[in-house]
Design an enzyme around this catalytic site. Sequence first.
Site, PDB file in Angstrom:
ATOM      1  NE  ARG A   1      -4.117  -1.858   0.303  1.00 31.33           N
ATOM      2  CZ  ARG A   1      -4.147  -2.963  -0.432  1.00 31.33           C
ATOM      3  NH1 ARG A   1      -3.152  -3.212  -1.280  1.00 31.33           N
ATOM      4  NH2 ARG A   1      -5.140  -3.823  -0.328  1.00 31.33           N
TER       5      ARG A   1
ATOM      6  CG  HIS B   1      -2.000  -0.603  -7.870  1.00 34.18           C
ATOM      7  ND1 HIS B   1      -2.539   0.120  -6.840  1.00 34.18           N
ATOM      8  CD2 HIS B   1      -2.195  -1.919  -7.526  1.00 34.18           C
ATOM      9  CE1 HIS B   1      -3.036  -0.687  -5.923  1.00 34.18           C
ATOM     10  NE2 HIS B   1      -2.838  -1.935  -6.319  1.00 34.18           N
TER      11      HIS B   1
ATOM     12  CD  GLU C   1      -2.048   3.341  -6.278  1.00 32.22           C
ATOM     13  OE1 GLU C   1      -1.018   2.812  -5.862  1.00 32.22           O
ATOM     14  OE2 GLU C   1      -3.136   2.714  -6.419  1.00 32.22           O
TER      15      GLU C   1
END
Length: 317
Positions: free
Chosen positions: A236, A284, A265
Site C-alpha cells: 500500500r 499498480h 493513484e
Amino acid sequence: MKIVELDGYAANPGDLSYDGIKKLGELVVYPRTAPEEVVERAKDADIVLINKVNMTAEVIAQLPNLKYIGVLATGYNVVDLAAAKEHGVVVTNIPAYSTDSVAQMTFALILNMTNRVAHYANKNRGGRWSENPDFCYWDTPLHELAGKSLGIVGLGNIGKRVAHIALEFGMEVYAYTSKAASELPEFVHKTTWEGLLAESDILSLHCPLNEDTREIINKKSIDHMKDGAIIINTSRGPLVNEQDVADALESGKLLYYGADVLTEEPPVKENPLLAQKHAFITPHIAWATKEARSRLLKICEKNIKAFLEGSPINVVG
C-alpha cells in the site's frame, strides 16, 4: 437478480469472459464510474461489484434494492462496512487470488535494481555495446542476492511466498510479524522492528494499511537502516512517507526504492518519487497478470453463487 459492475475495466479490459457471472443474473458492466454516477447506475441493482469505487454510507442509503457488495480486490476499505451492516448488505472480497503475481513483481523490482536489465537493454538499443572497446561493460553497481538479508514486514500469504523465493536465491530472511515464531517457516528469523531495519539489505513491505502501519517508513525508520539499503513496496502506498523516501534516495542513504503503489493513484506529476532516478515505480500492476485476474473473476462468481444459495463466503466486516 440485477448485477451491476461499476468499474470493470481494470480487472477485465476485454480479455476475459463474464459468462460465469452472467449465468447468475442480469449483468451490466461499466468500465468506469465517477462518484456522482454511482447512485444512478446502481439504483436498481441487487448486487454491486466494485474495485475502487467508494460505497459510502450516503450511497448505500440511496440503494433500496442493494443486498450484496462484491469487492473485486483483497482490500475493502472502499466500503463503509458499518453502513452496509446497518442496511443488511453483505460485503465480500477476493482473498489470495494474486499471491504469486505480487510475489513475482516483488522480485521483478528487486532484480531490476540489482541487475538493471532494462537500463542495459536501452543503452544497447542506442549502440552503447557496439561502440565498447571491451567485450562487456557496466556503469551501474551490480549485486548478487545470495548472502544478502531480506527483511519482510508482514508474513501473510504474499509475505510467505516472497520468503520462499528469497530462500531459493540464497538470502537470509528476517520478518517483523505478529505471528509467533513457532508459526513461521523454520528458515525465517523473527525479529523486532528495530532489528529488521538494522539487518535488512532489502526491506519488502507486505503488511496491511492501518493506523499502526501508516507511514511506517519515514525519516526516522530509514535512519535506522543500513546505508545503501533497498526498500520494496508492493503493498500500500501510504505505508511510506514519499518525501522522506525521495530525500533518502537523493542523499544516497537509500540505494533504490521500488514500488508498485503510491499514496495517490494516479499520482500527481509533482510526486517526489517520479523524478528520482533511483526510484522504480510501476503503475499498480502486480495484481494484474491475466492469470490472477482470471482467478479473481472465478472467485467473484463463487462468492455471488454462495450468497445466492444463502451461505455467503469471504464475507468481510
